[in-house]
Design an enzyme around this catalytic site. Structure first.
Site, PDB file in Angstrom:
ATOM      1  NE  ARG A 237      -4.288  -1.403   0.138  1.00 53.55           N
ATOM      2  CZ  ARG A 237      -4.427  -2.490  -0.623  1.00 53.55           C
ATOM      3  NH1 ARG A 237      -3.457  -2.851  -1.455  1.00 53.55           N
ATOM      4  NH2 ARG A 237      -5.535  -3.206  -0.574  1.00 53.55           N
ATOM      5  CD  GLU A 266      -2.754   3.280  -5.253  1.00 53.19           C
ATOM      6  OE1 GLU A 266      -3.821   2.706  -5.542  1.00 53.19           O
ATOM      7  OE2 GLU A 266      -1.773   2.688  -4.795  1.00 53.19           O
ATOM      8  CG  HIS A 284      -3.125  -0.736  -6.581  1.00 55.78           C
ATOM      9  ND1 HIS A 284      -3.508  -0.051  -5.449  1.00 55.78           N
ATOM     10  CD2 HIS A 284      -3.123  -2.049  -6.221  1.00 55.78           C
ATOM     11  CE1 HIS A 284      -3.738  -0.920  -4.470  1.00 55.78           C
ATOM     12  NE2 HIS A 284      -3.513  -2.136  -4.918  1.00 55.78           N
TER      13      HIS A 284
HETATM   14  C1  DGY Z   1      -5.357  -6.175  -2.858  1.00 54.91           C
HETATM   15  O1  DGY Z   1      -5.829  -7.289  -3.078  1.00 54.91           O
HETATM   16  O2  DGY Z   1      -5.291  -5.701  -1.725  1.00 54.91           O
HETATM   17  C2  DGY Z   1      -4.880  -5.395  -4.036  1.00 54.91           C
HETATM   18  O3  DGY Z   1      -4.122  -4.327  -3.643  1.00 54.91           O
HETATM   19  C3  DGY Z   1      -6.030  -4.926  -4.892  1.00 54.91           C
HETATM   20  O4  DGY Z   1      -6.224  -5.773  -5.939  1.00 54.91           O
END
Ligand code: DGY
Length: 318
Positions: A237, A266, A284
């Site tokens: 993240r 984002e 992402h």
């Molecule tokens: C997740 O699964 O947390 C990814 O970041 C989003 O697809």
């Protein structure tokens, strides 16, 4: 009683036929997320919500009368107020496991691309700049035989570490809990404190959950403690890294390079990153393979149906 669910954004088509005819589906078929007023309005009268990381599921959303389950189509769930859901008796689910290997593959894609300057090389060829072979062109860094530091040693962190075996790397890891000795043996991974990991690793890859505790886990101090030749990879993240500090680190060469799939705000990206050649960026997409998206969608739908049928969720967030 007949059940109603809201799907806040398109899922893989393969998952939809799993929903029985007696469940009414309100599907946002548009590319864009529902606005907050739209989400609140369309959730009224629904028992289940299948949502994405771009939907903020806070106490107000969770207070929707009759709502029983919120299914995030993601392993991360920092977009959901899990404590509020617990208080209100709403089950929250995520999609672990099905995306582990795909996400680990992509973390490696970023690592390799940043280490071996793949994006710069591609741009060089496309620009027509390649007029003769050059001995000292685009030197990168070896990956094999180097030290990989994995911060966050859950499913994805371990899958990333497993791939390092094939590169004959030394693996250091740090997590709040140390893993079992047999896992350490299997992955040839050594538990160290965060400071040692940052200081000794040639490649630092982040796989912690995002929370108040992990916000800016990699800050200016952390970046300054890394090797000048180090490469940072973040497919977890964005806010785990202080992006402004990272821009300075890459510009002033406190570290050599970075591979980023995630960003602090984002889809905004710090403007300082855009002009840098020593960062490889992606929007992402670490879990975005066809098969994995189908598996994530299917798991989210199954979780939702299970709870609506009065059964335990397959993968509840605890
Ligand atoms: C997740 O699964 O947390 C990814 O970041 C989003 O697809």
């Amino acid at each position: 009683m007949a059940k109603n669910i809201l799907i806040s954004r398109g899922l893989s088509d393969e998952a939809l036929p799993l929903i029985p005819k007696d469940v009414t589906v309100d599907l946002n078929g548009h590319e864009h997320s529902l606005t907050r007023p739209e989400l609140l309005a369309r959730l009224r009268g629904k028992h289940g919500l299948i949502c994405q990381i771009t939907d903020t599921i806070d106490d107000e959303v969770l207070a929707t009368p009759g709502l029983q389950v919120v299914c995030n189509v993601a392993v991360g769930y920092n977009n959901i107020d899990v404590a509020a859901a617990k208080r209100r008796g709403v089950v929250v689910t995520n999609t672990p496991d099905v995306l582990t290997e795909t996400t680990a593959d992509f973390a490696w894609a970023l690592l390799m691309a940043a280490a071996r300057r793949v994006v710069e090389a591609d741009a060089y060829v496309r620009a027509g700049t390649w007029t003769r072979w050059q001995w000292d062109l685009l030197w990168g860094q070896d990956v094999h035989g180097k030290t990989l530091g994995v911060l966050g040693f859950g499913r994805i962190g371990r899958a990333v570490a497993r791939r390092a075996l094939g590169f004959d790397m030394r693996v250091l890891y740090h997590d709040v809990v140390r893993c079992a000795p047999e896992v350490e043996r299997e992955l040839r991974a050594t538990y160290v404190d965060k400071e040692t990991l940052l200081r000794d690793a040639d490649f630092v890859t982040l796989h912690v959950l995002f929370s108040a505790e992990t916000k800016h886990l990699v800050d200016e101090r952390a970046l300054r403690s890394m090797k000048k030749s180090a490469v940072l990879v973040n497919a977890a993240r964005g806010p785990i890294v202080d992006e402004a500090a990272l821009v300075r680190a890459l510009t002033e060469r406190w570290i050599a390079a970075a591979g980023l799939d995630v960003f602090e705000e984002e889809p905004k990206v710090h403007p300082g990153l855009l002009g840098l050649t020593n960062v490889v960026m992606a929007p992402h997409i670490a879990s975005a393979s066809l098969d994995t998206r189908i598996a994530m969608s299917t798991l989210a739908v199954k979780n939702c149906l299970a709870v609506l049928e009065g059964k335990p969720a397959l993968t509840p967030v605890t």
